[in-house]
Scaffold this active site. Structure first.
Site, short mmCIF file in Angstrom:
data_model
loop_
_atom_site.label_atom_id
_atom_site.label_comp_id
_atom_site.label_asym_id
_atom_site.label_seq_id
_atom_site.Cartn_x
_atom_site.Cartn_y
_atom_site.Cartn_z
CE LYS A 1 -27.20 -13.42 4.30
NZ LYS A 1 -27.79 -12.16 3.81
NE ARG B 1 -36.98 -14.46 1.93
CZ ARG B 1 -35.77 -14.32 2.45
NH1 ARG B 1 -34.74 -14.93 1.91
NH2 ARG B 1 -35.60 -13.57 3.52
P1 ADP Z 1 -31.77 -12.85 3.76
O1 ADP Z 1 -31.34 -13.95 2.80
O2 ADP Z 1 -32.67 -11.89 3.07
O3 ADP Z 1 -30.60 -12.25 4.46
P2 ADP Z 1 -32.66 -14.98 5.47
O4 ADP Z 1 -33.33 -15.92 4.53
O5 ADP Z 1 -31.29 -15.32 5.92
O6 ADP Z 1 -32.69 -13.52 4.86
O7 ADP Z 1 -33.56 -14.77 6.77
C1 ADP Z 1 -34.93 -14.45 6.65
C2 ADP Z 1 -35.48 -14.14 8.04
O8 ADP Z 1 -35.35 -15.32 8.88
C3 ADP Z 1 -34.76 -13.04 8.79
O9 ADP Z 1 -35.27 -11.76 8.46
C4 ADP Z 1 -35.07 -13.42 10.25
O10 ADP Z 1 -36.39 -13.06 10.62
C5 ADP Z 1 -35.01 -14.94 10.20
N1 ADP Z 1 -33.64 -15.41 10.49
C6 ADP Z 1 -32.77 -16.01 9.63
N2 ADP Z 1 -31.59 -16.27 10.23
C7 ADP Z 1 -31.71 -15.81 11.50
C8 ADP Z 1 -30.83 -15.75 12.63
N3 ADP Z 1 -29.58 -16.21 12.57
N4 ADP Z 1 -31.31 -15.21 13.79
C9 ADP Z 1 -32.56 -14.74 13.88
N5 ADP Z 1 -33.43 -14.74 12.86
C10 ADP Z 1 -33.02 -15.27 11.69
P1 ADP Z 2 -29.00 -12.93 0.47
O1 ADP Z 2 -29.02 -14.44 0.64
O2 ADP Z 2 -27.74 -12.31 0.97
O3 ADP Z 2 -30.22 -12.26 1.02
P2 ADP Z 2 -29.47 -13.48 -2.38
O4 ADP Z 2 -28.35 -14.37 -2.78
O5 ADP Z 2 -30.80 -14.09 -2.19
O6 ADP Z 2 -29.01 -12.61 -1.08
O7 ADP Z 2 -29.55 -12.30 -3.46
C1 ADP Z 2 -30.56 -11.29 -3.37
C2 ADP Z 2 -31.08 -10.95 -4.76
O8 ADP Z 2 -30.05 -10.29 -5.50
C3 ADP Z 2 -31.46 -12.18 -5.59
O9 ADP Z 2 -32.55 -11.84 -6.41
C4 ADP Z 2 -30.21 -12.45 -6.42
O10 ADP Z 2 -30.52 -13.08 -7.68
C5 ADP Z 2 -29.65 -11.04 -6.64
N1 ADP Z 2 -28.17 -11.01 -6.65
C6 ADP Z 2 -27.30 -11.79 -5.98
N2 ADP Z 2 -26.02 -11.44 -6.23
C7 ADP Z 2 -26.08 -10.38 -7.08
C8 ADP Z 2 -25.09 -9.56 -7.73
N3 ADP Z 2 -23.77 -9.76 -7.53
N4 ADP Z 2 -25.52 -8.58 -8.54
C9 ADP Z 2 -26.84 -8.37 -8.75
N5 ADP Z 2 -27.83 -9.10 -8.18
C10 ADP Z 2 -27.46 -10.10 -7.35
#
Ligand code: ADP
Ligand code: ADP
Ligand code: ZN
Length: 218
Positions: A13, A162
């Site tokens: 994302k 993280r």
């Molecule tokens: P990821 O990119 O790995 O999907 P995020 O950076 O979006 O994770 O979120 C990290 C953490 O922040 C989540 O595991 C949750 O604890 C909190 N968080 C983020 N967005 C939300 C949401 N919409 N509702 C509740 N908690 C959230």
């Molecule tokens: P999210 O916000 O959904 O948690 P991220 O964009 O932070 O996901 O991506 C999670 C990890 O996977 C990061 O280390 C990123 O560089 C890697 N990544 C993202 N897209 C891809 C892809 N299409 N193939 C392989 N690795 C990816």
């Protein structure tokens, strides 16, 4: 244009959001980034959020809904449009978002749903690292910096992993997000807003599909 990007933790994302924002000029609203900024600044909200984030649990809806509502009411949103990333994450949040958008007279145009094979997520999250100065996201194997130790975007040299990307927390995050996610997508499918994107491809190929989906929305 007003969009949501959805997908499990590690689906890509944030990576795709950065590209969408660059290409289409919409405001990026990431609840995860907002919470991490609040934690870094040690605000009261940040300290509260940390209690949940460190365990891989969701921050309570009333807190999360509040910060999104405040952000969406800011004046740049009506001009530029937005891309919400990581929100809504519960069906209650989806309903709160519907209400907020209605109150602000804003229409949601589409939902980008990045689908990935859950087996690939642990590997993605455990290799994720982030630039300390600009927040750009990389991966040790799948998306390294062009020059080792230097951020492609800002030239920074400091990176971090993280806290919640360690394996114990990752498992809990995946369980929580799988359980909560399905009704949300179903809600937007009913409204005919969802574009499904195959996320198990190279980052640039995923983005090519995202661009096609957005072009079809406009
Ligand atoms: P990821 O990119 O790995 O999907 P995020 O950076 O979006 O994770 O979120 C990290 C953490 O922040 C989540 O595991 C949750 O604890 C909190 N968080 C983020 N967005 C939300 C949401 N919409 N509702 C509740 N908690 C959230
Ligand atoms: P999210 O916000 O959904 O948690 P991220 O964009 O932070 O996901 O991506 C999670 C990890 O996977 C990061 O280390 C990123 O560089 C890697 N990544 C993202 N897209 C891809 C892809 N299409 N193939 C392989 N690795 C990816
Ligand atoms: Zn940087």
């Amino acid at each position: 244009m007003n969009l949501l990007i959805m997908g499990l933790p590690g689906a890509g994302k944030g990576t795709q959001a950065a590209k969408i924002v660059e290409e289409f000029g919409v405001a990026h609203i990431s609840t995860g980034d907002m919470f991490r900024a609040a934690m870094a600044n040690q605000t009261e909200m940040g300290r509260l959020a940390k209690l949940f984030i460190d365990k891989g649990e969701l921050v309570p809806d009333e807190v999360t809904n509040g910060i999104v509502k405040e952000r969406l009411a800011e004046s740049d949103i009506a001009e530029k449009g937005f891309l919400l990333d990581g929100y809504p994450r519960t069906i209650e949040q989806a309903h709160a978002l519907d209400e907020t958008l209605k109150a602000l007279d804003i229409k949601l145009d589409g939902v980008i749903n990045i689908e990935v094979n859950p087996e690939s997520l642990v590997e993605r999250l455990s290799g994720r690292f982030i630039c300390r100065s600009c927040g750009s996201t990389y991966h040790k194997v799948f998306n390294p910096t062009k020059v080792e130790g230097t951020c492609d975007v800002c030239g920074g040299h400091e990176f971090f992993q993280r806290e919640d990307d360690k394996p114990e927390t990752v498992k809990r995050r995946l369980d929580v997000n799988i359980a909560q996610g399905e009704p949300i997508i179903a809600h937007y499918r009913e409204l005919g807003l969802v574009s499904d994107i195959q996320g198990n491809q190279d980052i640039d190929d995923v983005f090519a599909d995202v661009k096609k989906a957005i072009a079809a929305i406009k």
